[in-house]
Every structure is written in structure tokens, then in C-alpha cells.
Design a protein around this motif. Structure first.
Motif, short mmCIF file in Angstrom:
data_model
loop_
_atom_site.label_atom_id
_atom_site.label_comp_id
_atom_site.label_asym_id
_atom_site.label_seq_id
_atom_site.Cartn_x
_atom_site.Cartn_y
_atom_site.Cartn_z
N GLN A 106 3.02 -0.16 -1.62
CA GLN A 106 3.27 0.19 -0.21
C GLN A 106 2.96 -1.00 0.68
O GLN A 106 1.94 -1.68 0.51
CB GLN A 106 2.41 1.39 0.20
N ALA A 108 3.25 -2.65 4.93
CA ALA A 108 3.22 -2.25 6.33
C ALA A 108 4.64 -2.14 6.89
O ALA A 108 5.59 -2.76 6.38
CB ALA A 108 2.39 -3.25 7.14
N TYR A 109 4.77 -1.40 7.99
CA TYR A 109 6.10 -1.15 8.56
C TYR A 109 6.73 -2.41 9.17
O TYR A 109 7.95 -2.50 9.25
CB TYR A 109 6.01 -0.05 9.62
N HIS A 110 5.91 -3.36 9.61
CA HIS A 110 6.49 -4.56 10.22
C HIS A 110 6.83 -5.62 9.17
O HIS A 110 7.17 -6.76 9.53
CB HIS A 110 5.51 -5.15 11.25
N THR A 111 6.79 -5.27 7.90
CA THR A 111 7.06 -6.22 6.82
C THR A 111 8.54 -6.55 6.73
O THR A 111 9.40 -5.70 6.96
CB THR A 111 6.58 -5.64 5.48
N LEU A 113 11.22 -6.49 4.61
CA LEU A 113 11.41 -5.76 3.36
C LEU A 113 12.21 -6.56 2.34
O LEU A 113 11.95 -6.48 1.14
CB LEU A 113 12.11 -4.43 3.65
N PHE A 143 9.77 6.21 3.40
CA PHE A 143 8.83 5.85 4.46
C PHE A 143 7.65 6.81 4.41
O PHE A 143 7.80 8.01 4.64
CB PHE A 143 9.52 5.91 5.82
N ASN A 146 1.70 5.79 6.10
CA ASN A 146 1.05 4.57 6.53
C ASN A 146 1.91 3.32 6.35
O ASN A 146 1.55 2.26 6.85
CB ASN A 146 -0.26 4.37 5.77
N GLY A 147 2.99 3.41 5.58
CA GLY A 147 3.81 2.24 5.33
C GLY A 147 5.08 2.58 4.57
O GLY A 147 5.40 3.75 4.34
N VAL A 148 5.80 1.55 4.16
CA VAL A 148 7.06 1.70 3.43
C VAL A 148 6.75 1.67 1.93
O VAL A 148 6.07 0.76 1.43
CB VAL A 148 8.04 0.58 3.79
N PRO A 186 -0.70 -1.74 3.99
CA PRO A 186 -1.05 -0.92 5.16
C PRO A 186 -2.41 -0.25 5.02
O PRO A 186 -2.84 0.10 3.92
CB PRO A 186 0.08 0.11 5.22
#
Length: 227
Positions: A106, A108-111, A113, A143, A146-148, A186
């Protein structure tokens, strides 16, 4: 009969004994015949990875009566040959001994991808025990809170040597590469809402309530009767 012995009792007893022995040897004969079938069609070979009755292990010995399976912790199971003929057996090494394995990661969302997926594939391919044809494949699972959620899948060329140390090496390489690339794992995230202080009734509302309480308190008969 000449000496006064009734052979009827002996014949009945002998027949019952023969039937009992026949039923007792039925499984033994079935296992021996199944053993010859297994050896003839070579559906099971030493070194194959099998799952029989929820027991997974590698074939270490094939006899005329049973097959010995040994799992990763050293436990051994003696499986009768008849089981391989009458039951469903999962042979993970029938055509190729390579096995597909996967690990979930997993980020973080701002990664970035695309970069994260590339790092996962490179980390898995860097291990000698991982097959590069076909090459490892990384995908996005979904999703999470806490993260992707990502997954890296790969083929292990020698599954008989175990997976724990291989998984540890891949995860350690991923952790190192993520730190070098600035990719974050995350932390658990929670949204905290601070509500305003409880509001008290206005002075006008309190005055109106006081005046209402001082009015005539005689009840209506309809209310008292529950109508």
C-alpha cells in the motif's frame, strides 16, 4: 463325519472368515493396483508439489502402497495410493514446477503510481529465484482507507526452496527503493471534526416558556381520557 464332527459349523465359520479377510484385503489390493496405475501413467513423480486433503507437500517417496508427502515444516503424510485414483489431487508441478506468488503493498494517495508499479516489478525481477519470462507484473487493486493498494505477482522457479526468505528479500528491496524514490507508505488516517459548543436557549425563548407555564393548567377531558 466318520469321527462325529459336524462340518457344517466349520464351513460356515470358514465362509465368514473368508469374507472378512476378503473385505480386509480389498483396500490393500486397491492400493497396490492404484500404485501400479500411478507408476504407469506417471501422473505423480518425486519432487512434485501436491495438495491432498488440505495437506500440501512435496513427493519424497512412492511405494506400491502409499506416497510420502513432506511439507515445509518437515511433517510427512503417508497418502494411500487409492486416494490419488479416486479423489481430486492438485498437482502444482504437473506441467511445470514454477509457481505464481504475489505480495500486496500500500502506498500513499499522492504517490506517482506509474513509478511505484515500476519499482515493484524491478524489485521482484532482481531476485534470481524469480522467473523473468514471463516477467513480474504489478497492478492496482483498489483504493483503501489509508492509501492505494498495489500487488506484485511473479513466478518462482524453485518453490521447493520455500517462499518466506524470498518474500522478505523482495519486501526489503521494495522498502529501500521506495525510500530512494521518495515513495511513502501511508499512515492510518482519520478525519477529526470539532463541533461548536452547545448552544443554550435564548432569553426570549426562556421567557415565553415561563409565561406558558403560568397559564391555566386545567386539562381538557379529551386529553385525560386519551382520546
Amino acid at each position: 463325519p466318520l469321527v462325529g464332527i459336524d462340518l457344517t459349523v466349520l464351513s460356515v465359520f470358514g465362509g465368514a472368515l473368508g469374507v472378512g479377510i476378503g473385505f480386509g484385503l480389498q483396500k490393500v489390493a486397491s492400493n497396490y493396483i492404484s500404485g501400479f496405475i500411478i507408476l504407469g501413467d506417471r501422473s505423480i513423480r518425486p519432487g512434485d508439489r501436491l495438495t491432498v486433503n488440505n495437506f500440501t507437500g512435496y513427493v519424497t517417496k512412492i511405494t506400491s502402497r502409499f506416497v510420502v508427502l513432506k511439507n515445509a515444516n518437515g511433517s510427512e503424510a503417508l497418502i494411500p495410493n487409492e486416494t490419488f485414483v479416486t479423489s481430486t489431487v492438485i498437482n502444482e508441478s504437473y506441467t511445470s514446477k514454477a509457481l505464481w506468488q504475489s505480495l500486496n503493498i500500500q502506498v500513499a494517495y499522492h504517490t506517482d503510481l506509474a513509478k511505484a508499479l515500476s519499482v515493484l516489478e524491478e524489485a521482484a525481477a532482481a531476485q534470481e529465484r524469480v522467473d523473468t519470462s514471463p516477467a513480474p507484473t504489478a497492478v492496482i487493486l483498489g483504493f483503501g482507507e489509508n492509501g492505494v493498494d498495489l500487488r506484485i505477482g511473479f513466478w518462482v522457479k524453485d518453490p521447493e526452496n520455500g517462499f518466506s526468505v524470498l518474500f522478505s528479500a523482495i519486501l526489503l528491496d521494495i522498502w529501500q527503493r521506495f525510500n530512494e524514490q521518495g515513495i511513502e507508505f501511508p499512515y492510518p488516517q482519520r478525519e477529526v471534526r470539532i463541533l461548536n459548543e452547545a448552544q443554550t436557549p435564548s432569553d426570549i425563548a426562556i421567557l415565553k416558556a415561563s409565561l406558558k407555564a403560568q397559564t391555566d393548567t386545567r386539562s381538557d377531558a379529551a386529553f385525560d381520557n386519551g382520546d
